[in-house]
Structure formats: structure tokens, C-alpha cells
Design a protein around this motif. Structure first.
Motif, short mmCIF file in Angstrom:
data_model
loop_
_atom_site.label_atom_id
_atom_site.label_comp_id
_atom_site.label_asym_id
_atom_site.label_seq_id
_atom_site.Cartn_x
_atom_site.Cartn_y
_atom_site.Cartn_z
N LYS A 46 0.86 -1.18 0.00
CA LYS A 46 0.00 0.00 0.00
C LYS A 46 0.90 1.23 0.00
O LYS A 46 1.69 1.43 0.91
N LYS A 78 -4.68 -0.28 -7.67
CA LYS A 78 -6.06 -0.06 -7.24
C LYS A 78 -6.04 1.23 -6.42
O LYS A 78 -5.32 1.34 -5.43
N ILE A 80 -7.36 3.50 -3.77
CA ILE A 80 -8.20 3.41 -2.58
C ILE A 80 -8.23 4.74 -1.82
O ILE A 80 -8.46 4.78 -0.62
#
Length: 126
Positions: A46, A78, A80
Motif C-alpha cells: 500500500k 487499485k 483506494i
């Protein structure tokens, strides 16, 4: 793959040197820790990138071989990022536009007096 190269490949920065500078300034974090530009990125990491006063949060899905077209970026990351981050940036834009529109020229004499009155410490007179 290096984090600066990854951020350049997925089009978060226009050049690799800009991505490297962001890492040096501490604007890039992986799993919550500030990292160097040479740090390796792995799937499921992340990444938080602070850019234009917004903290973009990215989850690494896969590593691209080279820089991608804009349509293919979502295959490798992705996004987020919470929606509140973008709403806060909109509010910040309104806060900056006090009452003078951008590009309206120099302040008038009255505007200058108002600014001077605002910036003077209390009780101070000319």
C-alpha cells in the motif's frame, strides 16, 4: 521494481526524477513508513503519495514492464483514496479565493488600506 520507477510507470509523476524528488521529500510512504526512491515495490503493498495536498492511496496489484498508457493503469494499481480527500481540496480552493478573482490586477487604493488595517497589530497606528 523501484518505487520511483513504479510511480512513473503508472503515471503519478511525469518524470522519474520528479518521483525521486517526492521520495526524497518524504511524500511517499509504503505500508506507513517513509521510504527511499530505491525501495522495491511488491504486489499487495500500500503506497501513499502526497501530491497537490492530497494523500493518494494506491494498492499495488502487479508490476508493469514499462510505462503504461492511461487506459491500462488500472490493471496494475487499485486506487483506494477516500472521497473526503478530494472534497477537502475543493474546499481549499474556495478558501484561497478570498474576494478578489484571480487575474483582476493590482489591489485598488481601498483594497490596500483594508489589507494594511488587517495586517497591523492591535493598537498600532501610523
Amino acid at each position: 521494481m523501484r518505487v520511483d520507477k513504479y510511480l512513473w510507470c503508472i503515471r503519478y509523476f511525469k518524470s522519474r526524477s520528479l518521483a525521486t524528488q517526492a521520495c526524497k521529500k518524504g511524500a511517499v510512504r509504503i505500508n506507513g513508513t517513509i521510504i527511499k526512491a530505491s525501495r522495491e515495490v511488491f504486489p499487495s503493498d500500500k503506497i501513499v503519495v502526497r501530491k497537490n495536498q492530497i494523500n493518494y492511496e494506491i494498492e499495488v496489484l502487479d508490476l508493469p514492464k514499462s510505462r503504461l498508457g492511461a487506459k491500462l493503469v488500472d490493471l496494475y494499481r487499485k486506487d483506494i483514496t477516500p472521497k473526503e480527500a478530494f472534497a477537502n481540496s475543493e474546499l481549499l480552493k474556495f478558501a484561497k479565493d478570498h474576494y478578489r478573482k484571480r487575474g483582476t490586477g493590482r489591489p485598488s487604493k481601498k483594497d490596500r488600506r483594508d489589507i494594511d488595517d488587517f495586517t497591523k497589530p492591535d493598537g498600532e497606528e501610523e
